[in-house]
Design an enzyme around this catalytic site. Structure first.
Site, PDB file in Angstrom:
ATOM      1  N   LYS A  63      11.798  -0.554   3.731  1.00  0.00           N
ATOM      2  CA  LYS A  63      12.194  -1.415   2.620  1.00  0.00           C
ATOM      3  C   LYS A  63      11.669  -0.832   1.319  1.00  0.00           C
ATOM      4  O   LYS A  63      10.479  -0.888   1.021  1.00  0.00           O
ATOM      5  CB  LYS A  63      11.661  -2.845   2.770  1.00  0.00           C
ATOM      6  CG  LYS A  63      12.378  -3.810   1.804  1.00  0.00           C
ATOM      7  CD  LYS A  63      11.623  -5.092   1.578  1.00  0.00           C
ATOM      8  CE  LYS A  63      10.704  -5.024   0.385  1.00  0.00           C
ATOM      9  NZ  LYS A  63      11.406  -4.842  -0.921  1.00  0.00           N
ATOM     10  N   GLY A 101       1.146  -1.621  -2.407  1.00  0.00           N
ATOM     11  CA  GLY A 101       1.504  -2.593  -3.426  1.00  0.00           C
ATOM     12  C   GLY A 101       0.338  -3.476  -3.813  1.00  0.00           C
ATOM     13  O   GLY A 101      -0.820  -3.046  -3.787  1.00  0.00           O
ATOM     14  N   SER A 102       0.623  -4.715  -4.128  1.00  0.00           N
ATOM     15  CA  SER A 102      -0.383  -5.611  -4.695  1.00  0.00           C
ATOM     16  C   SER A 102      -1.286  -6.219  -3.623  1.00  0.00           C
ATOM     17  O   SER A 102      -0.907  -6.326  -2.447  1.00  0.00           O
ATOM     18  CB  SER A 102       0.300  -6.744  -5.462  1.00  0.00           C
ATOM     19  OG  SER A 102       0.931  -7.652  -4.563  1.00  0.00           O
ATOM     20  N   GLY A 140      -0.530  -7.776   0.118  1.00  0.00           N
ATOM     21  CA  GLY A 140      -1.331  -7.235   1.217  1.00  0.00           C
ATOM     22  C   GLY A 140      -1.993  -8.332   2.030  1.00  0.00           C
ATOM     23  O   GLY A 140      -2.025  -8.274   3.264  1.00  0.00           O
ATOM     24  N   GLU A 143      -2.417  -0.048   1.173  1.00  0.00           N
ATOM     25  CA  GLU A 143      -3.016   0.532  -0.027  1.00  0.00           C
ATOM     26  C   GLU A 143      -2.722  -0.431  -1.153  1.00  0.00           C
ATOM     27  O   GLU A 143      -1.572  -0.616  -1.534  1.00  0.00           O
ATOM     28  CB  GLU A 143      -2.434   1.926  -0.293  1.00  0.00           C
ATOM     29  CG  GLU A 143      -3.271   2.746  -1.260  1.00  0.00           C
ATOM     30  CD  GLU A 143      -2.918   2.458  -2.708  1.00  0.00           C
ATOM     31  OE1 GLU A 143      -3.595   1.584  -3.322  1.00  0.00           O
ATOM     32  OE2 GLU A 143      -1.984   3.074  -3.206  1.00  0.00           O
ATOM     33  N   CYS A 185      -1.896   3.272  -9.043  1.00  0.00           N
ATOM     34  CA  CYS A 185      -3.019   2.585  -8.420  1.00  0.00           C
ATOM     35  C   CYS A 185      -4.346   3.286  -8.653  1.00  0.00           C
ATOM     36  O   CYS A 185      -5.379   2.641  -8.765  1.00  0.00           O
ATOM     37  CB  CYS A 185      -2.755   2.434  -6.926  1.00  0.00           C
ATOM     38  SG  CYS A 185      -2.395   4.002  -6.089  1.00  0.00           S
ATOM     39  N   GLU A 187      -6.889  -5.291 -12.206  1.00  0.00           N
ATOM     40  CA  GLU A 187      -5.938  -4.187 -12.331  1.00  0.00           C
ATOM     41  C   GLU A 187      -4.819  -4.614 -13.276  1.00  0.00           C
ATOM     42  O   GLU A 187      -4.027  -5.494 -12.966  1.00  0.00           O
ATOM     43  CB  GLU A 187      -5.376  -3.803 -10.966  1.00  0.00           C
ATOM     44  CG  GLU A 187      -4.481  -2.572 -11.022  1.00  0.00           C
ATOM     45  CD  GLU A 187      -3.988  -2.141  -9.654  1.00  0.00           C
ATOM     46  OE1 GLU A 187      -3.922  -0.931  -9.407  1.00  0.00           O
ATOM     47  OE2 GLU A 187      -3.660  -3.016  -8.832  1.00  0.00           O
TER      48      GLU A 187
END
Length: 502
Positions: free
Chosen positions: A192, A245-246, A250, A267, A302, A402
């Site tokens: 995806k 991603g975020s 996660g 990650e 990131c 972040e």
């Protein structure tokens, strides 16, 4: 004159995005689509199919059949190695087309797409690297611990059906970091891509088909997290989820994986510090750090060093060098070779970054430069000026969260112990930089930092090194042997060599 990329869309011959299920490209069953607007201009680039639960189920079941019933997992190692190397060759041969499609996806400029970390070349190298692991997927043999005549051994076997979920910011590298080790291990995949970077990923999947990846081994479902991502991560026939991603997503993946004990690799971002000691080449440190935060991806990376911890004796020189880089960044048409960076990916992220900038000023940090949107022909895009905050406290929001934008927060320190304490004072632990000419200090500090990767006097991407984070920056590693092994299960086999009981 308003900025436009329509001529580049027409030149690329872009078509609306489809799903790939068991080797067949098709629309979503419900006919839903998602419209992609270019982040630099707001123009409609194209539509992509939105996979619903039924589409995701069909894709996962196709991957399940390819794993359980086809010869794919047991393919001879030489044949599998040649296939991955053919994938690598085709990526290189189609690099220009892929760069153009990425520029239409996320507006990352062609100038950055030729830099190794953001290039098609690094993706090709990742496939090459993992092709070399295929004939090394061996287990071990062990001498009997209890005595007796028997053989104890371990085998590595593919984990099964993998849900690979990509972000929008680095489609080349992360496509390869997930697909190459999964295919090398003999897994099947339901991929995806981000809805904000679909067209370049679909083209790379077409190249895998051209290389000879069998039907059903790689399937693609497109669309946003709801409904597409949610249906994928909760599907009971998925054995492993690999996500970049975020943190919020996660955490949802960890929750969703619990019901069937799916294997998970995550990650989840970072708030990476760059620690600058006074004996370093301070000017270079300032330029390098601000370059990571502004050039190419506009801080939407990131591992970008968005938090600079600078010794008080080097403070003014560092800020001066960083400010010089901030003033030199150029924005605009991503196909213009003179353009050096990109806009933020969408309106939501634009509002979020501007909110953090306002928060930094409210909490008392000194705004050195930037802080606003770009105007003129860039006003229709999601552009934010390169921004530097100085005299910040490490407890401030802009030093802890972040931001994912071109914002550098500079925090002063007095000695080595304070620098390490400040660097580790975060919920993240992805990367860090240490700038010093003292080799002993460099290694001493690197060992004390609670993060997955430390760059000393610079930072670079290597396809054969593990990458990932400590703490809330994620679980597991991508790259190198550890990445390959993450797509395998370890099985123990005991074999008596006599008829006597063990």
């Amino acid at each position: 004159m308003a900025l436009t990329v329509q001529q580049h869309r027409d030149a690329a011959g872009l078509k609306d995005g489809l799903l790939l299920v068991d080797g067949q490209w098709r629309q979503a069953r419900a006919g839903r689509t998602w419209t992609h607007h270019h982040p630099a201009t707001g123009e409609v680039i194209g539509n992509v199919a939105v996979a619903g639960a039924e589409d995701v189920d069909e894709a996962v079941r196709a991957a399940r059949r390819a794993f359980d019933e086809s010869p794919w997992p047991g393919m001879r190692v030489g044949e599998r190695s040649r296939l991955l190397r053919r994938c690598s060759d085709l990526l290189r041969e189609n690099a220009d087309d892929l760069r153009a499609r990425q520029a239409l996806d996320n507006s990352v400029p062609l100038s950055f797409a030729t830099v190794y970390a953001g290039s098609v070349e690094v993706a090709a190298d990742v496939f090459d690297h993992h092709a070399g692991w295929i004939d090394k997927a061996g287990g071990e043999t062990f001498p009997p611990y209890q005595g007796g005549d028997h053989l104890a051994m371990t085998l590595r076997e593919p984990v099964g059906v993998v849900a690979a979920i990509l972000p929008w910011n680095a489609p080349f590298l992360l496509f390869a970091q997930k697909l190459a080790p999964a295919l090398a291990a003999g897994c099947t995949v339901v991929l995806k891509p981000s809805e904000h970077a679909t067209f370049s990923v679909l083209r790379m999947v077409e190249l895998l088909q051209e290389a000879g990846v069998p039907d059903g081994v790689v399937n693609v479902v497109t669309g946003p997290g709801d409904p597409t991502g949610e249906a994928l991560i909760t599907h009971p026939l998925v054995d492993k989820i690999s996500f970049t991603g975020s943190r919020a997503v996660g955490r949802r993946i960890v929750e969703a994986s619990a019901g069937t004990m799916k294997r998970v690799s995550l990650e989840l971002g970072g708030k990476s510090p760059a620690i600058v000691f006074p004996d370093a080449d301070v000017g270079l440190a300032g330029m390098t750090t601000m370059g990571m935060v502004t050039l190419g991806l506009s801080g939407q990376a990131c591992v970008a060093a968005t938090r600079a911890l600078v010794h008080r004796d080097a403070y003014d020189e560092f800020i001066g060098a960083a400010e010089m880089i901030a003033g030199s960044v150029t924005y605009g048409d991503p196909f213009d070779p003179g353009v050096m960076s990109c806009p933020l990916i969408n309106q939501r992220q634009l509002d979020r970054v501007l909110g953090y900038i306002e928060k930094g000023q409210q909490e008392g940090a000194r705004l050195v430069t930037g802080g606003g949107r770009s105007d003129g022909e860039l006003s229709a895009g999601n552009f934010v000026q390169p921004t530097i905050f100085a005299d910040a406290d490490n407890s401030m929001t802009i030093a802890q969260e972040e931001i994912f934008g071109p914002v550098l927060t500079v925090v002063p320190f007095g000695d080595e112990d304070e620098a390490v304490r400040l660097a580790n004072d975060t919920e993240y632990g992805l990367g860090a930089g240490v700038f010093t000419k003292d080799v002993q200090r460099a290694f001493r500090v690197a060992k004390r930092l609670r993060c997955g990767t430390v760059g000393i006097n610079g930072f670079q991407v290597e396809p054969h090194l593990p990458f990932g984070g400590y703490k809330q920056s994620g679980l597991g590693r991508e790259g190198g042997r550890s990445s390959f092994e993450a797509y395998t299960e370890l099985k123990t086999v005991l074999l008596p060599l006599t008829d006597e009981l063990m």
